[in-house]
Design a protein around this motif. Structure first.
Motif, short mmCIF file in Angstrom:
data_model
loop_
_atom_site.label_atom_id
_atom_site.label_comp_id
_atom_site.label_asym_id
_atom_site.label_seq_id
_atom_site.Cartn_x
_atom_site.Cartn_y
_atom_site.Cartn_z
N LEU A 71 0.81 -1.18 0.07
CA LEU A 71 -0.01 0.07 0.04
C LEU A 71 0.81 1.36 -0.23
O LEU A 71 0.23 2.26 -0.11
N SER A 72 2.12 1.08 0.16
CA SER A 72 3.03 2.62 0.31
C SER A 72 2.76 3.48 -1.10
O SER A 72 2.72 4.53 -0.90
N PRO A 73 2.78 2.74 -2.27
CA PRO A 73 2.35 3.51 -3.30
C PRO A 73 1.23 4.49 -3.33
O PRO A 73 0.87 5.36 -3.63
N LEU A 74 -0.01 3.57 -2.71
CA LEU A 74 -1.28 4.16 -2.74
C LEU A 74 -1.21 5.36 -1.51
O LEU A 74 -2.02 6.41 -1.66
N ALA A 75 -0.39 5.21 -0.53
CA ALA A 75 0.13 6.17 0.47
C ALA A 75 0.02 7.19 -0.13
O ALA A 75 -0.04 8.59 0.19
N ALA A 76 1.35 7.29 -0.64
CA ALA A 76 1.86 8.48 -1.78
C ALA A 76 0.81 9.08 -2.43
O ALA A 76 0.74 10.38 -2.51
N LEU A 77 -0.18 8.37 -3.11
CA LEU A 77 -1.03 8.92 -4.08
C LEU A 77 -2.11 9.63 -3.11
O LEU A 77 -2.76 10.77 -3.52
N LEU A 78 -2.38 9.04 -1.92
CA LEU A 78 -3.39 9.68 -1.32
C LEU A 78 -3.01 10.97 -0.77
O LEU A 78 -3.67 12.10 -0.43
N GLY A 79 -1.66 11.15 -0.61
CA GLY A 79 -1.07 12.37 0.04
C GLY A 79 -1.15 13.35 -1.10
O GLY A 79 -1.59 14.46 -0.76
N ARG A 80 -0.93 13.00 -2.26
CA ARG A 80 -1.13 13.86 -3.33
C ARG A 80 -2.52 14.09 -3.70
O ARG A 80 -2.92 15.61 -4.12
N ARG A 81 -3.34 13.53 -3.44
CA ARG A 81 -4.83 13.74 -3.74
C ARG A 81 -5.62 14.64 -2.65
O ARG A 81 -6.24 15.81 -2.92
N ILE A 82 -5.46 14.14 -1.33
CA ILE A 82 -6.05 15.13 -0.39
C ILE A 82 -5.30 15.97 0.58
O ILE A 82 -5.68 16.58 1.36
N VAL A 84 -1.18 15.95 2.50
CA VAL A 84 -0.39 15.32 3.45
C VAL A 84 -1.02 15.52 5.03
O VAL A 84 -1.16 14.49 5.70
N GLU A 85 -1.45 16.58 5.13
CA GLU A 85 -2.14 16.79 6.61
C GLU A 85 -3.20 15.82 6.90
O GLU A 85 -3.63 15.07 7.91
N GLN A 86 -4.21 15.89 5.84
CA GLN A 86 -5.46 15.37 5.98
C GLN A 86 -5.23 13.58 5.89
O GLN A 86 -6.06 12.86 6.64
N ALA A 87 -4.25 13.38 5.05
CA ALA A 87 -4.01 11.71 4.91
C ALA A 87 -3.42 11.34 6.44
O ALA A 87 -3.63 10.11 6.60
N LEU A 88 -2.42 12.12 6.96
CA LEU A 88 -2.00 11.51 8.16
C LEU A 88 -3.27 11.42 9.30
O LEU A 88 -3.02 10.61 10.34
N LEU A 89 -3.97 12.31 9.10
CA LEU A 89 -4.97 12.15 10.22
C LEU A 89 -6.02 10.87 10.02
O LEU A 89 -6.30 10.21 10.94
N LEU A 90 -6.15 10.65 8.69
CA LEU A 90 -6.95 9.24 8.43
C LEU A 90 -6.12 8.11 8.83
O LEU A 90 -6.44 7.05 9.29
N ALA A 91 -4.74 8.34 8.72
CA ALA A 91 -3.74 7.19 9.23
C ALA A 91 -4.00 7.08 10.61
O ALA A 91 -4.15 5.71 11.02
N MET A 92 -4.29 7.69 11.52
CA MET A 92 -4.28 7.88 13.06
C MET A 92 -5.99 7.26 13.25
O MET A 92 -5.97 6.22 14.18
N LEU A 93 -6.91 7.64 12.65
CA LEU A 93 -8.17 7.00 12.38
C LEU A 93 -8.22 5.70 12.17
O LEU A 93 -9.14 4.84 12.70
N GLY A 94 -7.43 5.22 11.44
CA GLY A 94 -7.52 3.76 10.71
C GLY A 94 -6.89 3.06 11.70
O GLY A 94 -7.45 1.72 12.05
N VAL A 123 0.21 4.57 5.78
CA VAL A 123 0.29 6.19 5.32
C VAL A 123 1.05 6.96 6.19
O VAL A 123 1.97 7.98 5.74
N GLY A 124 1.16 6.65 7.52
CA GLY A 124 2.03 7.28 8.26
C GLY A 124 3.41 7.11 7.98
O GLY A 124 4.49 7.89 7.90
N ASN A 125 4.00 5.99 7.65
CA ASN A 125 5.31 5.54 7.07
C ASN A 125 5.67 6.39 6.09
O ASN A 125 6.90 6.89 5.92
N VAL A 126 4.81 6.58 5.02
CA VAL A 126 5.11 7.32 3.99
C VAL A 126 5.32 8.78 3.85
O VAL A 126 6.14 9.44 3.27
N LEU A 127 4.35 9.41 4.53
CA LEU A 127 4.13 10.75 4.54
C LEU A 127 4.81 11.39 5.79
O LEU A 127 5.07 12.67 5.47
N VAL A 132 8.31 16.19 7.26
CA VAL A 132 9.60 16.43 7.92
C VAL A 132 10.28 17.39 7.04
O VAL A 132 10.71 18.47 7.28
N LYS A 133 10.54 16.83 5.71
CA LYS A 133 11.23 17.74 4.70
C LYS A 133 10.42 19.04 4.37
O LYS A 133 11.18 19.86 4.16
#
Length: 395
Positions: A71-82, A84-94, A123-127, A132-133
């Motif tokens: 799922l790492s490629p999909l996590a990167a895609l999720l960060g692009r679509r919605i 980074v901040e919103q995707a990381l919130l979804l990670a914790m809720l997951g 999602v957290g691993n990837v984003l 940080v950068k």
């Protein structure tokens, strides 16, 4: 030809907002291994309750790591679509949702919850490296050290508390729910970041992708062998020590020590790596510590606390260095995101084989000699990859 969507620089934010961002990302990182590490001391209880064999029990530890790879490629895609901040919130809720699913009776729900937890952690691993950068461009080494230490510390705390919680009356399901519920705290702390929405630029550089760089594949093998060894030891160290006559409580403390001592090296390795242009020496010392610790478990298991300490220092340095190199080998936050997605996809697919293969080798050989020798071979491959990944080059 390069096409870029412009965003406001992160450095323009008030200082208090930067502190909230730092607190938030550290709390996120605390939850990126805890739900996995907390399961290992409870595997005997889980196997007894659900009637699982060694292979299926190893699968419960492997599934999240398999998610990291797939799922790492999909996590990167999720960060692009919605964003980074919103995707990381979804990670914790997951992670929270998956922890709730694991409380439902039946092995199917436990597996489903484990997969949901794995998706959230992915999602957290990837984003997190991209965040940080993006937000801490002048403090990449220090912030990476903090997040890596938090990741390792969360695993150590989970490994130490789940068995006592389970035996105090919560049961293994309740103990895992307590650990998974910490992600809800991280989600609340992350809410201020939702006022921003960083959508990564669309970049086209003549068809060039991170997959065409040898550095990407060297990093992937380095991370893969590190992950394979780490998750194999995480899953089976208490069982290995139990077979050697070590009491269950002492075996649990060895596992906690394995995770706890990694905090120091997880903080030190990124900071040391950021001060050097070439990280090969640091990587090879890490591999040597891994090899000595594994051979110690094979030859002198009575000194298990010493070997747990040494391998703990090695695993903290290994994951810290791997995550630091994802940042240091990238030129921009966007390349860090894509490099992180590619490396973690390949690396964790390799790493996901560790717990299952180790369990199969143990069952086939009726002992731990063959499995531990196999892990030493994995560390040798990791050392070879380190010679390329540690060189001063960028994707």
């Amino acid at each position: 030809m390069m096409e870029v969507r412009v965003r406001d620089p992160a450095g323009a934010r008030p200082r208090c907002a930067g502190r909230l961002a730092l607190l938030g990302v550290v709390l996120l990182a605390l939850n990126l291994r805890a739900a996995i590490a907390g399961l290992a001391p409870l595997l005997p209880d889980v196997r007894l309750d659900l009637g699982l064999g060694s292979g299926t029990a190893g699968l419960l530890t492997t599934l999240p790591v398999l998610c990291f790879g797939l799922l790492s490629p999909l996590a990167a895609l999720l960060g692009r679509r919605i964003g980074v901040e919103q995707a990381l919130l979804l990670a914790m809720l997951g992670i929270v949702a998956g922890s709730l699913l694991r409380t439902v009776a039946g092995v199917g729900w436990v597996i489903a919850g484990t997969v949901v937890i794995g998706a959230g952690i992915t999602v957290g691993n990837v984003l997190v490296p991209s965040f940080v950068k993006q937000d801490f461009p002048d403090r990449q080494g220090r912030v990476t050290a903090l997040t890596t230490a938090a990741l390792t510390g969360g695993a150590a705390v989970a490994a130490a508390v789940t068995a006592p919680l389970a035996h105090a009356g919560l049961g293994w399901r309740g103990a895992l729910l307590v650990v998974g519920g910490l992600a809800a705290v991280a989600a609340v702390a992350w809410l201020p970041q939702l006022r921003r929405r960083h959508v990564a630029p669309v970049v086209r550089l003549g068809g060039t992708t991170v997959l065409r760089s040898p550095v990407t594949w060297q990093l992937a093998v380095f991370m893969g062998m590190q992950s394979l060894t780490y998750y194999a030891v995480l899953a089976w160290l208490p069982t290995l020590l139990g077979d050697e006559g070590v009491p269950a409580a002492d075996a649990g403390w060895s596992l906690a020590l394995f995770n706890l001592l990694g905090i120091a090296t997880a903080m030190a390795a990124p900071a040391l790596a950021a001060r050097r242009r070439d990280q090969r020496g640091l990587a090879l010392v890490t591999c040597l510590a891994w090899a000595v610790g594994l051979l110690g478990l094979l030859l002198l298991p009575a000194l298990h606390l010493l070997w747990a300490a040494l391998t703990g220092l090695a695993q903290g340095a290994g994951i810290g260095l791997a995550l630091a190199l994802l940042v240091l080998r990238a030129r921009t936050p966007e390349s860090a995101r894509d490099l992180s997605g590619a490396v973690q996809s390949v690396g964790y697919l390799l790493g996901s084989t560790g717990p299952v293969v180790l369990g199969m080798l143990h069952d086939a050989s009726a002992g731990w000699t063959v499995p531990l020798v196999a892990l030493c071979v994995a560390i040798a491959v990791m050392a070879v990859a380190a010679l390329g990944a540690g060189r001063d080059r960028q994707v």
